[in-house]
Design an enzyme around this catalytic site. Sequence first.
Site, PDB file in Angstrom:
ATOM      1  CE  LYS A  58      -2.378  -2.708  -0.546  1.00 23.38           C
ATOM      2  NZ  LYS A  58      -2.449  -4.174  -0.523  1.00 23.38           N
ATOM      3  CB  ALA A 189      -4.537 -11.288 -13.880  1.00 20.02           C
ATOM      4  N   GLY A 190      -4.230 -12.156 -10.265  1.00 25.01           N
ATOM      5  CA  GLY A 190      -4.995 -12.115  -9.015  1.00 25.01           C
ATOM      6  C   GLY A 190      -4.754 -10.769  -8.339  1.00 25.01           C
ATOM      7  CB  ILE A 192      -0.508 -10.523  -5.041  1.00 25.08           C
ATOM      8  CG1 ILE A 192      -1.040 -10.656  -3.611  1.00 25.08           C
ATOM      9  CG2 ILE A 192       1.001 -10.255  -5.051  1.00 25.08           C
ATOM     10  CD1 ILE A 192      -0.467 -11.820  -2.811  1.00 25.08           C
ATOM     11  CB  VAL A 245       3.646 -18.991 -17.461  1.00 20.54           C
ATOM     12  CG1 VAL A 245       5.166 -19.140 -17.444  1.00 20.54           C
ATOM     13  CG2 VAL A 245       3.248 -17.552 -17.730  1.00 20.54           C
ATOM     14  CB  ALA A 276       1.731 -12.703  -8.510  1.00 21.52           C
ATOM     15  CG  HIS A 451     -24.463  16.654  -1.181  1.00 19.74           C
ATOM     16  ND1 HIS A 451     -24.329  15.862  -2.302  1.00 19.74           N
ATOM     17  CD2 HIS A 451     -24.374  17.941  -1.595  1.00 19.74           C
ATOM     18  CE1 HIS A 451     -24.179  16.659  -3.367  1.00 19.74           C
ATOM     19  NE2 HIS A 451     -24.196  17.913  -2.958  1.00 19.74           N
TER      20      HIS A 451
HETATM   21  P1  FAD Z   1       1.583 -14.294   8.148  1.00 17.04           P
HETATM   22  O1  FAD Z   1       1.371 -12.846   7.990  1.00 17.04           O
HETATM   23  O2  FAD Z   1       2.200 -15.047   7.023  1.00 17.04           O
HETATM   24  O3  FAD Z   1       2.440 -14.478   9.480  1.00 17.04           O
HETATM   25  C1  FAD Z   1       2.871 -15.702   9.940  1.00 17.04           C
HETATM   26  C2  FAD Z   1       4.081 -15.493  10.809  1.00 17.04           C
HETATM   27  O4  FAD Z   1       4.401 -16.711  11.456  1.00 17.04           O
HETATM   28  C3  FAD Z   1       5.338 -15.091  10.024  1.00 17.04           C
HETATM   29  O5  FAD Z   1       5.983 -14.048  10.676  1.00 17.04           O
HETATM   30  C4  FAD Z   1       6.169 -16.355  10.042  1.00 17.04           C
HETATM   31  O6  FAD Z   1       7.564 -16.103   9.961  1.00 17.04           O
HETATM   32  C5  FAD Z   1       5.797 -16.931  11.387  1.00 17.04           C
HETATM   33  N1  FAD Z   1       6.031 -18.361  11.532  1.00 17.04           N
HETATM   34  C6  FAD Z   1       5.625 -19.372  10.706  1.00 17.04           C
HETATM   35  N2  FAD Z   1       5.993 -20.571  11.208  1.00 17.04           N
HETATM   36  C7  FAD Z   1       6.631 -20.308  12.372  1.00 17.04           C
HETATM   37  C8  FAD Z   1       7.236 -21.130  13.354  1.00 17.04           C
HETATM   38  N3  FAD Z   1       7.222 -22.455  13.254  1.00 17.04           N
HETATM   39  N4  FAD Z   1       7.825 -20.539  14.413  1.00 17.04           N
HETATM   40  C9  FAD Z   1       7.821 -19.184  14.548  1.00 17.04           C
HETATM   41  N5  FAD Z   1       7.253 -18.364  13.662  1.00 17.04           N
HETATM   42  C10 FAD Z   1       6.664 -18.927  12.594  1.00 17.04           C
HETATM   43  N6  FAD Z   1      -4.236  -9.040   2.980  1.00 17.04           N
HETATM   44  C11 FAD Z   1      -5.140  -8.082   3.238  1.00 17.04           C
HETATM   45  O7  FAD Z   1      -6.072  -8.313   4.011  1.00 17.04           O
HETATM   46  N7  FAD Z   1      -5.045  -6.841   2.650  1.00 17.04           N
HETATM   47  C12 FAD Z   1      -4.054  -6.533   1.783  1.00 17.04           C
HETATM   48  O8  FAD Z   1      -3.987  -5.403   1.281  1.00 17.04           O
HETATM   49  C13 FAD Z   1      -3.086  -7.527   1.494  1.00 17.04           C
HETATM   50  N8  FAD Z   1      -2.072  -7.260   0.650  1.00 17.04           N
HETATM   51  C14 FAD Z   1      -1.126  -8.209   0.421  1.00 17.04           C
HETATM   52  C15 FAD Z   1      -0.095  -7.907  -0.454  1.00 17.04           C
HETATM   53  C16 FAD Z   1       0.899  -8.830  -0.703  1.00 17.04           C
HETATM   54  C17 FAD Z   1       2.024  -8.495  -1.642  1.00 17.04           C
HETATM   55  C18 FAD Z   1       0.852 -10.093  -0.030  1.00 17.04           C
HETATM   56  C19 FAD Z   1       1.933 -11.116  -0.245  1.00 17.04           C
HETATM   57  C20 FAD Z   1      -0.188 -10.403   0.826  1.00 17.04           C
HETATM   58  C21 FAD Z   1      -1.189  -9.471   1.052  1.00 17.04           C
HETATM   59  N9  FAD Z   1      -2.270  -9.739   1.902  1.00 17.04           N
HETATM   60  C22 FAD Z   1      -3.210  -8.787   2.131  1.00 17.04           C
HETATM   61  C23 FAD Z   1      -2.419 -11.037   2.587  1.00 17.04           C
HETATM   62  C24 FAD Z   1      -1.955 -10.941   4.039  1.00 17.04           C
HETATM   63  O9  FAD Z   1      -0.617 -10.530   4.063  1.00 17.04           O
HETATM   64  C25 FAD Z   1      -2.135 -12.290   4.727  1.00 17.04           C
HETATM   65  O10 FAD Z   1      -3.475 -12.712   4.625  1.00 17.04           O
HETATM   66  C26 FAD Z   1      -1.768 -12.190   6.195  1.00 17.04           C
HETATM   67  O11 FAD Z   1      -0.435 -11.759   6.361  1.00 17.04           O
HETATM   68  C27 FAD Z   1      -1.948 -13.545   6.891  1.00 17.04           C
HETATM   69  O12 FAD Z   1      -1.692 -13.392   8.238  1.00 17.04           O
HETATM   70  P2  FAD Z   1      -1.158 -14.595   9.136  1.00 17.04           P
HETATM   71  O13 FAD Z   1      -0.882 -14.000  10.481  1.00 17.04           O
HETATM   72  O14 FAD Z   1      -2.063 -15.741   9.032  1.00 17.04           O
HETATM   73  O15 FAD Z   1       0.222 -15.057   8.470  1.00 17.04           O
HETATM   74  P1  AMP Z   2      -4.510 -15.440  -6.678  1.00 16.02           P
HETATM   75  O1  AMP Z   2      -4.703 -16.891  -6.305  1.00 16.02           O
HETATM   76  O2  AMP Z   2      -5.720 -14.590  -6.534  1.00 16.02           O
HETATM   77  O3  AMP Z   2      -3.287 -14.853  -6.044  1.00 16.02           O
HETATM   78  O4  AMP Z   2      -4.215 -15.429  -8.242  1.00 16.02           O
HETATM   79  C1  AMP Z   2      -3.235 -16.206  -8.860  1.00 16.02           C
HETATM   80  C2  AMP Z   2      -3.584 -16.312 -10.341  1.00 16.02           C
HETATM   81  O5  AMP Z   2      -2.499 -16.943 -11.023  1.00 16.02           O
HETATM   82  C3  AMP Z   2      -4.829 -17.157 -10.609  1.00 16.02           C
HETATM   83  O6  AMP Z   2      -5.769 -16.356 -11.292  1.00 16.02           O
HETATM   84  C4  AMP Z   2      -4.310 -18.298 -11.502  1.00 16.02           C
HETATM   85  O7  AMP Z   2      -5.219 -18.622 -12.532  1.00 16.02           O
HETATM   86  C5  AMP Z   2      -3.026 -17.704 -12.106  1.00 16.02           C
HETATM   87  N1  AMP Z   2      -2.040 -18.729 -12.525  1.00 16.02           N
HETATM   88  C6  AMP Z   2      -1.640 -19.817 -11.826  1.00 16.02           C
HETATM   89  N2  AMP Z   2      -0.692 -20.533 -12.524  1.00 16.02           N
HETATM   90  C7  AMP Z   2      -0.498 -19.861 -13.707  1.00 16.02           C
HETATM   91  C8  AMP Z   2       0.353 -20.068 -14.853  1.00 16.02           C
HETATM   92  N3  AMP Z   2       1.201 -21.097 -14.946  1.00 16.02           N
HETATM   93  N4  AMP Z   2       0.285 -19.174 -15.878  1.00 16.02           N
HETATM   94  C9  AMP Z   2      -0.552 -18.100 -15.800  1.00 16.02           C
HETATM   95  N5  AMP Z   2      -1.369 -17.873 -14.753  1.00 16.02           N
HETATM   96  C10 AMP Z   2      -1.348 -18.714 -13.702  1.00 16.02           C
END
Ligand code: FAD
Ligand code: AMP
Length: 475
Positions: A58, A189-190, A192, A245, A276, A451
């Site tokens: 963000k 095109a999800g 992320i 791909v 992604a 408004h």
């Molecule tokens: P995580 O955030 O993955 O945290 C898990 C933690 O546990 C990590 O720190 C890991 O190192 C630790 N861990 C794992 N195993 C162990 C272990 N055995 N011992 C000690 N520590 C451990 N979600 C949204 O809602 N809004 C968004 O805008 C959004 N944007 C995103 C953008 C990107 C690029 C990505 C990659 C994700 C995005 N997400 C977004 C998804 C969001 O980040 C995840 O849904 C969220 O982080 C999940 O939270 P969690 O606590 O379950 O896991």
């Molecule tokens: P999301 O699960 O929302 O993060 O989106 C991931 C996207 O990647 C999905 O829409 C899948 O259809 C797409 N995807 C997965 N594997 C492939 C691939 N080999 N080539 C192109 N797109 C893919």
Amino acid sequence: MSDSYDVVVIGAGPAGYPAAIRAGQNKLKVACVDEWKNFDGSYAFGGTCLNAGCIPSKALLESSELYQRAKDEFSVHGIKLGGVELDLAAMQRRRASIVKTMTGGITALFKANGVLGIQGHGRLLPGNKVLVTGADGAEKPLQAKHVILASGSVPVRLRTVPHDGKHIVDSWNALEFDAVPARLGVIGAGVIGLELGSVWRRLGSEVTILEALEQLLPIVDQSIAKEAQRHFKQQGLNIKLGATVSSAAVNGAAVDVVYTDAQGEHGLQVDKLVVAVGRRPFTEGLLAGGTGVELDQRGFIQVDEQCRTNAPNVWAIGDAVRGPMLAHKGKEEGLMVADLIAGHFAEMNYKVIPSVIYTAPEIAWVGQTEEQVKTSGRPYKAGSFPFSASGRARAMEAAQGLAKIVSAKDDDEVLGIHIIGPMAGELIAEAVLAMEYSASTEDIQRTIHAHPTLSEAIHEAALAVDKKSIDGINR
Ligand code: FAD
Ligand code: AMP
């Protein structure tokens, strides 16, 4: 000797750290173990969301949008700028400093709520013991009455697209590029893929997104997805649908990508390729034998509606369990579990979880899409309102997109609210609250909206459901 706790949480992402804090607020003795390390080798609380996901993405989406607007839109407001220049290093420093402040904040919150934060690896042993391995390799067993597993998720990698962290990268690497790639490829095109593609497109990359499915954003209401597709095209995001791909290989400083579509096999050369294609639950090294915790076929920790695993007093939350991989879903599960452990009433309404895609325009929704309601067979009515008819959106030079409401014909219940437009991610909060309280369309129609605000679009969409829109056209 092992230290004893009421609750040990493994993972301090947006699921685990709120669970630990709430357990502390509930006067339970709690420790939270996390092993996240950044690229520089330093430990940091906050998991994927704070370090490599929601927050840094963000930060860059905001900066890149401002850059693009300064370049292309400010003149429309009558603001003349000299040459607008990109200082990517400064932009990345800002991103890193926001992340540092937010992750550092968790340490302070732990302290304030009596949570012992431990940096190291946690492994669940039978009998609710957690073995913690610290940075120095020293092992320390913790005895817990309850264990909450919040180990999160990691990016899915493709076997035929070998990750090297430099040219073929994941979403985390793609948030930390130190130069704008001239040609950026994105697989998937999800949410992320679209957010990262938008960032680098605005900063000047030629972006090609390859998506295996024929349809863009199948989880989104299709009238919203179609509108999104039109905007992405205008922005120069080259999204190839039906393009799977099959392989990619680093070739000097570039990457050669092979993909197949209805016309056959094609080659594409890019400078960086972001994979992604989704995320998978992360449970490596988490469970010793004999804990009784079971995984499902896709590797998610198996839980019931209240996040109980198969093992007594072991709970699991967040991305590691079924349901949408969203930070706020994990947070709410964490609060529920910490309250249940303390003997309080708690439940989670999985039907009303909002989703947001932070592209421009933003996309946000809650509840069922029109397609889902149609498939369910329940008679419905729908209404929408375009932001082109919103005075506030016009004033913001952001009169794009629409708000749409799908409601039941029988009892007027709101079944889904879908928005593409300015600040959709903020506007959706009203929709979530309305649905959480089982609002009828009439409830929203009778709610006074200030408004001129963007939120009037939701009011007008509700009116449009019954063909009573004032500022829009009733179809
Ligand atoms: P995580 O955030 O993955 O945290 C898990 C933690 O546990 C990590 O720190 C890991 O190192 C630790 N861990 C794992 N195993 C162990 C272990 N055995 N011992 C000690 N520590 C451990 N979600 C949204 O809602 N809004 C968004 O805008 C959004 N944007 C995103 C953008 C990107 C690029 C990505 C990659 C994700 C995005 N997400 C977004 C998804 C969001 O980040 C995840 O849904 C969220 O982080 C999940 O939270 P969690 O606590 O379950 O896991
Ligand atoms: P999301 O699960 O929302 O993060 O989106 C991931 C996207 O990647 C999905 O829409 C899948 O259809 C797409 N995807 C997965 N594997 C492939 C691939 N080999 N080539 C192109 N797109 C893919």
